[in-house]
Write a protein that holds these residues in place. Sequence first.
Motif, short mmCIF file in Angstrom:
data_model
loop_
_atom_site.label_atom_id
_atom_site.label_comp_id
_atom_site.label_asym_id
_atom_site.label_seq_id
_atom_site.Cartn_x
_atom_site.Cartn_y
_atom_site.Cartn_z
N SER A 162 -2.30 -8.46 -10.72
CA SER A 162 -2.54 -8.92 -10.80
C SER A 162 -3.05 -9.18 -8.89
N GLN A 163 -1.97 -9.23 -8.81
CA GLN A 163 -1.37 -9.58 -7.66
C GLN A 163 -1.79 -8.13 -5.99
N LEU A 164 -0.96 -7.19 -6.82
CA LEU A 164 -0.77 -5.86 -6.00
C LEU A 164 -2.06 -5.46 -5.17
N LEU A 165 -2.75 -6.35 -3.57
CA LEU A 165 -4.41 -5.43 -3.39
C LEU A 165 -3.58 -4.47 -2.36
N TRP A 166 -4.31 -4.26 -1.44
CA TRP A 166 -3.96 -2.90 -0.94
C TRP A 166 -2.80 -3.10 0.01
N PHE A 167 -2.91 -4.21 0.66
CA PHE A 167 -2.27 -4.66 1.41
C PHE A 167 -0.63 -4.93 1.45
N ARG A 168 -0.64 -5.38 -0.48
CA ARG A 168 0.65 -5.67 -0.89
C ARG A 168 0.76 -4.53 -0.79
N GLN A 169 0.47 -2.90 -1.56
CA GLN A 169 1.27 -2.33 -1.78
C GLN A 169 1.98 -1.46 -0.58
N LEU A 170 1.05 -2.16 0.83
CA LEU A 170 1.77 -1.66 1.67
C LEU A 170 2.85 -2.12 2.08
N TYR A 171 3.00 -3.54 1.73
CA TYR A 171 4.13 -4.10 1.83
C TYR A 171 5.73 -3.99 1.12
N LEU A 172 5.19 -2.81 -0.52
CA LEU A 172 6.14 -2.50 -0.99
C LEU A 172 6.49 -1.05 -0.07
N LEU A 173 6.48 -0.82 0.49
CA LEU A 173 6.39 0.27 0.78
C LEU A 173 6.92 0.32 2.37
N PHE A 174 6.74 -0.56 3.24
CA PHE A 174 7.17 -1.01 4.24
C PHE A 174 7.59 -2.66 4.70
#
Length: 186
Positions: A162-174
């Motif tokens: 529910s919290q995996l917005l676009w910027f958290r997707q970037l967080y997971l990558l970088f």
Amino acid sequence: SGNYYNQGEIRKKELEQSCCVLGIPASDVTVIDHRDLPDDPAVEWDTQLLATLVLKHIEAKNINLVVTFDAGGVSGHANHISLYSAVRYNVCKLLWVPPWAGAGSWWCCWCRVLVLESVNLCRKYISFLDVLISCLLPRDALFILTEEETEQAKRAMQCHRSQLLWFRQLYLLFSRYLVVNSLRLL
């Protein structure tokens, strides 16, 4: 309770799933649902109220190490900063209370507190490259995750759908926080 956007029940389940991935049993997870502590990135929580709740939990679970945010809250989130303030309030208040003064006054003697360093935006998103910088800077503790631990941390983060917005997707990558964490004693 993570009830921002009325998603409290969903986020509680996601937290339990995430903790399970990390090997933390549900019995060790405490969710505080208090009307005066709304999940809202713009709301600063009452320091004394939160400090009291945190201290009760520490004493009830016989906790000897607390890891929390620093004054920057890693992302500037007001709730994260409030948590740091509450833990710091407990430490500062109790450091000046003599052990014979009453219950809880000896907390500082057996519970250590580490605060997670907030870094600038550039360092926050350079992943493993921040290991070199972190090794050169002063800190009290440095945790460098193995590849397996990084993957486990990513799986735990992915439980928070529910919290995996676009910027958290970037967080997971970088994010460097999935690879390296520098902390200091409070």
